[in-house]
Design a protein around this motif. Sequence first.
Motif, PDB file in Angstrom:
ATOM      1  N   THR A  18       0.831  -1.210   0.000  1.00  0.00           N
ATOM      2  CA  THR A  18       0.000   0.000   0.000  1.00  0.00           C
ATOM      3  C   THR A  18       0.860   1.253   0.000  1.00  0.00           C
ATOM      4  O   THR A  18       0.622   2.186  -0.771  1.00  0.00           O
ATOM      5  CB  THR A  18      -0.906   0.013   1.242  1.00  0.00           C
ATOM      6  N   PHE A  19       1.885   1.259   0.874  1.00  0.00           N
ATOM      7  CA  PHE A  19       2.727   2.454   0.968  1.00  0.00           C
ATOM      8  C   PHE A  19       3.492   2.670  -0.339  1.00  0.00           C
ATOM      9  O   PHE A  19       3.545   3.786  -0.849  1.00  0.00           O
ATOM     10  CB  PHE A  19       3.704   2.329   2.144  1.00  0.00           C
ATOM     11  N   PRO A 175      -9.430   3.260   4.550  1.00  0.00           N
ATOM     12  CA  PRO A 175      -9.264   1.935   5.156  1.00  0.00           C
ATOM     13  C   PRO A 175      -9.148   1.967   6.671  1.00  0.00           C
ATOM     14  O   PRO A 175      -9.578   1.019   7.330  1.00  0.00           O
ATOM     15  CB  PRO A 175      -7.961   1.423   4.538  1.00  0.00           C
ATOM     16  N   LEU A 176      -8.603   3.045   7.247  1.00  0.00           N
ATOM     17  CA  LEU A 176      -8.530   3.132   8.706  1.00  0.00           C
ATOM     18  C   LEU A 176      -9.938   3.112   9.285  1.00  0.00           C
ATOM     19  O   LEU A 176     -10.211   2.480  10.300  1.00  0.00           O
ATOM     20  CB  LEU A 176      -7.823   4.422   9.133  1.00  0.00           C
ATOM     21  N   TRP A 177     -10.840   3.801   8.615  1.00  0.00           N
ATOM     22  CA  TRP A 177     -12.227   3.841   9.055  1.00  0.00           C
ATOM     23  C   TRP A 177     -12.862   2.453   8.930  1.00  0.00           C
ATOM     24  O   TRP A 177     -13.535   1.977   9.849  1.00  0.00           O
ATOM     25  CB  TRP A 177     -12.959   4.888   8.224  1.00  0.00           C
ATOM     26  N   PHE A 178     -12.617   1.775   7.792  1.00  0.00           N
ATOM     27  CA  PHE A 178     -13.141   0.419   7.614  1.00  0.00           C
ATOM     28  C   PHE A 178     -12.638  -0.492   8.732  1.00  0.00           C
ATOM     29  O   PHE A 178     -13.405  -1.231   9.343  1.00  0.00           O
ATOM     30  CB  PHE A 178     -12.661  -0.155   6.266  1.00  0.00           C
ATOM     31  N   PHE A 216      -7.474   3.370  15.820  1.00  0.00           N
ATOM     32  CA  PHE A 216      -7.681   3.573  14.391  1.00  0.00           C
ATOM     33  C   PHE A 216      -8.664   4.709  14.131  1.00  0.00           C
ATOM     34  O   PHE A 216      -8.509   5.453  13.170  1.00  0.00           O
ATOM     35  CB  PHE A 216      -8.172   2.276  13.735  1.00  0.00           C
ATOM     36  N   GLY A 217      -9.676   4.822  14.987  1.00  0.00           N
ATOM     37  CA  GLY A 217     -10.631   5.915  14.837  1.00  0.00           C
ATOM     38  C   GLY A 217      -9.937   7.258  14.958  1.00  0.00           C
ATOM     39  O   GLY A 217     -10.203   8.178  14.179  1.00  0.00           O
ATOM     40  N   ILE A 324      -7.381  -1.931   2.628  1.00  0.00           N
ATOM     41  CA  ILE A 324      -8.387  -2.226   3.654  1.00  0.00           C
ATOM     42  C   ILE A 324      -7.985  -3.477   4.434  1.00  0.00           C
ATOM     43  O   ILE A 324      -7.949  -3.478   5.673  1.00  0.00           O
ATOM     44  CB  ILE A 324      -9.770  -2.450   3.012  1.00  0.00           C
ATOM     45  N   LEU A 325      -7.633  -4.535   3.705  1.00  0.00           N
ATOM     46  CA  LEU A 325      -7.276  -5.784   4.356  1.00  0.00           C
ATOM     47  C   LEU A 325      -6.025  -5.601   5.216  1.00  0.00           C
ATOM     48  O   LEU A 325      -5.958  -6.063   6.357  1.00  0.00           O
ATOM     49  CB  LEU A 325      -7.064  -6.862   3.293  1.00  0.00           C
ATOM     50  N   GLY A 326      -5.036  -4.882   4.659  1.00  0.00           N
ATOM     51  CA  GLY A 326      -3.784  -4.682   5.384  1.00  0.00           C
ATOM     52  C   GLY A 326      -3.990  -3.922   6.686  1.00  0.00           C
ATOM     53  O   GLY A 326      -3.521  -4.346   7.755  1.00  0.00           O
ATOM     54  N   TRP A 327      -4.725  -2.807   6.630  1.00  0.00           N
ATOM     55  CA  TRP A 327      -4.958  -2.016   7.848  1.00  0.00           C
ATOM     56  C   TRP A 327      -5.777  -2.819   8.855  1.00  0.00           C
ATOM     57  O   TRP A 327      -5.533  -2.743  10.063  1.00  0.00           O
ATOM     58  CB  TRP A 327      -5.665  -0.700   7.529  1.00  0.00           C
ATOM     59  N   THR A 328      -6.769  -3.601   8.355  1.00  0.00           N
ATOM     60  CA  THR A 328      -7.579  -4.395   9.277  1.00  0.00           C
ATOM     61  C   THR A 328      -6.706  -5.421   9.996  1.00  0.00           C
ATOM     62  O   THR A 328      -6.792  -5.573  11.220  1.00  0.00           O
ATOM     63  CB  THR A 328      -8.709  -5.096   8.508  1.00  0.00           C
TER      64      THR A 328
END
Lengths: 352, 219
Positions: A18-19, A175-178, A216-217, A324-328
């Motif tokens: 992602t980065f 994605p942080l929000w997800f 994360f929020g 999304i998957l990575g941050w989760t």
Amino acid sequence: MVYQTWWKALGVVLLVYTFIAGLLIPLKPGISSVHPSNAATGEEVVLEINGYNTLFTRSGEEVRAWLKMDDAYALGASGVEIVDDQHIRARFYIPAFLPDSGRVRDFTLLLDDPFNGACVLPSAVFITQDSIDPAMGKAQWVNAPIKGLHANDGLSFPFRNILKESIRNTYFHVPLWFAMVFLFLFSVGYSVRYLRTGTHDNDRRAHALAVGGVLFGMMGLVTGAIWAKNTWGAYWSWDVKQNMTAIALLIYFAYFILRGSFEDPEKRARLAAVYNLFAFVALIPLIYVIPRLTDSLHPGSGGNPAFGSDDLDNTMRMVFYPAILGWTLLGFWIASVVYRMERLRDRVLEFY
Amino acid sequence: MNMGKEIWNLLRKDLMLELRMGYALSGILLYVFSTVFIVFASFIQLPNTVWNILFWVVLLFASVNAIVKSFVQESGNRQLYYYSLVNPVSVLLAKMAYNVGLLFLISLLIWAGLAFVGGNPVRDPELFLLAMFLGSSGFAITFTFVSAISAKADHNSTLLAIMSFPLVIPILMTLVKLSANALGLMNDTGLQKDIILLCAMDGLLLGAALILFPFLWTD
């Protein structure tokens, strides 16, 4: 699951991807500014156009330019002069009458060449007419139909006029929000399991996941505020989704304070689980109902609380979904560390 | 004993306790009037938009003060006696029903107080009464349930405020919008949607409270 490594490694790999992809893939060529942005009817105007990420010298002198009023009427440039890679001059003869009854009309600037592809700047030039005669304007108009546009096939993210480079925040803020929502959902799930089974371990997991979710929020709020400052002009605009996140965070802070006010672990676990569930029920209208009823500055507002389909192109999807998957996964890793720490602390306290 | 009768008897018990003690109710009354007085002493001229928001803010704080004692005014042993005598859910429902009535009364008083000192800007009394009733129900359901949680902890009045304020913000936002319509500040065509939303939020919270209460009272 807590002790397995493969999903943590997968999360790290996805985040590294992602980065790298999110920060290094260039934006499509675009138009960053036009000078002058005003013109009057009946005059010849030379527009100084600043390109963004453009390489005009490689276009083979084939740059074409239009000023587009609507789908039916467009004005072609009589001459285009390439200054350097980022600058060109386009010459337009503006007719004496516009095929429009307004005094001022905005025109969209369109550039096209085989190398850079097509670029658009909406409302680039405002043309003022002193004498208004739409019929005359329609009759005299020399229409230059826009066709044969080239596509830019290189790997790139879309260029949006207000967002520009900040479009990359899509892979961090959203994605942080997800991930936060996933963490809170699992936290509530473990609270339910605690109330059903009474196993203390479930309460520890619920708490750890809530810690990860709140972290994360807060990060989502900060990345969003910085983004909002650069696109909407203020850190906080009292947008419905900003309020929603702030309220969700307040609720979980209250959850932590509630946990902190009990000495007895059994009582603490039970009351915290009850509050977690009750708060989640109160959050349902906040997350799923109110944003659908209210206007929002966020994309996809007015009926859809998530993204619209126009907001992502295929290159962005290639980065967005792994993000999304990575941050989760990272969130769950953080939660698992908090959980193990808590468990060790409880063991030590029990031992002494 | 069926549940309706249980609730009715518990409701009567709560009312009689309140009337016999007296000071709690008069304390709330005094709170309402001193707040209204302070508001007008500092504002003097109160625009309607501010009137609308102040009404709900005063009600919010008055509700917290009124409801915080729900589960602490009687001793834990006596509570346990009630729980063994009747269905615990009836105890909660009776408290909620009592608090809905109390909050509705308080909101009427705040309305009267604000109207007495600053004039009555309400153009649509029926809609305003409906908003007051839905608001009182939402506040009462949330605060009663959260006060049952906070009663188990020390410092429970602070805890009640921090735990329940974020939960009622969605209700409060919808109420402000609804009463802005009643005051003629706004002309919203989607009024029905807001009313349905409020009813849904009240029902959802009530349902969650009823499901979760059995886990709460057991110690």
